[in-house]
Design a protein around this motif. Structure first.
Motif, PDB file in Angstrom:
ATOM      1  N   THR A  46     -72.952 -39.194 -41.196  1.00 24.74           N
ATOM      2  CA  THR A  46     -74.146 -38.558 -40.656  1.00 24.74           C
ATOM      3  C   THR A  46     -75.224 -38.604 -41.733  1.00 24.74           C
ATOM      4  O   THR A  46     -74.936 -38.839 -42.910  1.00 24.74           O
ATOM      5  CB  THR A  46     -73.897 -37.092 -40.258  1.00 24.74           C
ATOM      6  OG1 THR A  46     -73.621 -36.328 -41.453  1.00 24.74           O
ATOM      7  CG2 THR A  46     -72.720 -36.973 -39.299  1.00 24.74           C
ATOM      8  N   LYS A  76     -75.261 -40.288 -34.257  1.00 24.10           N
ATOM      9  CA  LYS A  76     -76.432 -39.416 -34.153  1.00 24.10           C
ATOM     10  C   LYS A  76     -76.793 -39.137 -32.694  1.00 24.10           C
ATOM     11  O   LYS A  76     -77.170 -38.020 -32.328  1.00 24.10           O
ATOM     12  CB  LYS A  76     -77.624 -40.053 -34.872  1.00 24.10           C
ATOM     13  CG  LYS A  76     -78.875 -39.177 -34.868  1.00 24.10           C
ATOM     14  CD  LYS A  76     -79.974 -39.793 -35.699  1.00 24.10           C
ATOM     15  CE  LYS A  76     -81.247 -38.941 -35.666  1.00 24.10           C
ATOM     16  NZ  LYS A  76     -81.012 -37.561 -36.142  1.00 24.10           N
ATOM     17  N   GLU A 124     -72.492 -37.574 -30.665  1.00 19.66           N
ATOM     18  CA  GLU A 124     -71.472 -37.257 -31.668  1.00 19.66           C
ATOM     19  C   GLU A 124     -70.073 -37.159 -31.065  1.00 19.66           C
ATOM     20  O   GLU A 124     -69.110 -37.679 -31.621  1.00 19.66           O
ATOM     21  CB  GLU A 124     -71.823 -35.958 -32.385  1.00 19.66           C
ATOM     22  CG  GLU A 124     -70.839 -35.618 -33.497  1.00 19.66           C
ATOM     23  CD  GLU A 124     -71.305 -34.445 -34.335  1.00 19.66           C
ATOM     24  OE1 GLU A 124     -70.582 -34.081 -35.272  1.00 19.66           O
ATOM     25  OE2 GLU A 124     -72.396 -33.890 -34.053  1.00 19.66           O
TER      26      GLU A 124
END
Length: 291
Positions: A25, A156, A159
């Motif tokens: 992430t 993103k 998820e």
């Protein structure tokens, strides 16, 4: 064997890097700025310590020039998804491990082609293959950073889906990795057997030294035990599939995996023999500051 090089090898690496991207992430990269000391220790170990130790072992074990280049290629490779998984199993700090893998993989696109050309010339002289640094860098970008970027984008945007997909992709990557390693050893069986007595001990010793270095640096710099575990495994476990791929890319029109790929292929087996017992030893250690 042609299909191994043209299909399975780049596909396995791309899937492994895609799996890495699914686990990343943007917050993982932001942590680097928030913890510069810890990251600098891990990055320094990967970018400086690993090649230095590998170079010394190449000289001590007097590896043939092509295998010496192959071992240096392995040492230039970053950690991979395997390092992240082993860090989690050992009770290390997974976020640090993933951050190191992601950023060092980015650096590797630029550093590996240049340093591979340098070490090929250093060990082989006039016999060194003509390495197109730009072409090698572009190839690495396409089969490493592009899949990582796609994985990050999916993570993103969705998820939950990314986490479910990662479980499937990780298993597929393992299968393809096994195919690549077995194919590499089968294609170079004679060279493998002729050099096994020297190559395997050198790779095992490389693994042991680098895994131990992470714990040592943890004590010296006062890191927490989870941080030291992450750095230890990131330093001691390289991306063998990338090493095999780079070794094949520097040989034009290869119909079989060259000796440059052999150290990474052997390492793909020996690293588990060393790393798994070490990980279970780490798992039993108490989580405390290492003063």
């Amino acid at each position: 064997m042609d299909s191994l090089i043209t299909i399975f090898l780049p596909l396995a690496l791309a899937i492994i890097m895609f799996s890495l991207g699914l686990g990343l992430t943007l917050d993982d990269f932001r942590r680097v700025a928030a913890r510069p000391k810890t990251f600098a220790i891990g990055a320094g170990a990967q970018l400086i310590l690993i090649p230095a130790v590998a170079y010394i072992l190449v000289l001590l074990f007097r590896l043939p020039p092509e295998l010496a280049v192959g071992m240096m290629i392995l040492a230039l490779c970053p950690g991979g998804v395997t390092a992240n998984l082993l860090t989690k199993l050992a009770g290390g700090e997974v976020a640090l491990s993933i951050s190191l893998t992601g950023i060092i993989s980015l650096v590797a696109v630029f550093s590996v082609p240049v340093l591979t050309a340098f070490f090929a010339s250093h060990f082989m002289g006039l016999d060194a293959p003509a390495i197109n640094v730009t072409s090698l860098g572009v190839s690495m970008f396409l089969i490493t950073l592009v899949p990582v970027a796609i994985g990050i984008a999916i993570r993103k945007m969705a998820e939950g889906f990314a986490l479910k997909l990662d479980a499937i992709v990780s298993k597929l990557a393992v299968v393809l990795f096994v195919v690549v390693v077995v194919g590499a050893l089968a294609a170079n069986w004679r060279t493998f057997m002729d050099n096994l007595a020297v190559l395997a001990p050198a790779l095992i010793l490389l693994n042991i030294i680098l895994l131990g270095a992470g714990i040592f640096f943890g004590r010296v710099f006062g890191l927490t035990l989870p941080e030291a575990k992450a750095i230890s495994i990131e330093t001691g476990v390289q991306n063998a599939t990338l090493g095999i791929t780079v070794g094949s890319l520097i040989v034009e029109q290869a119909s079989a995996l060259p000796p440059f790929s052999l150290p990474s292929a052997v390492y793909g087996i020996t690293m588990y023999l060393v790393s798994i017992p070490f990980v279970f030893w780490l798992r039993g250690r108490r989580v405390e500051a290492m003063q």
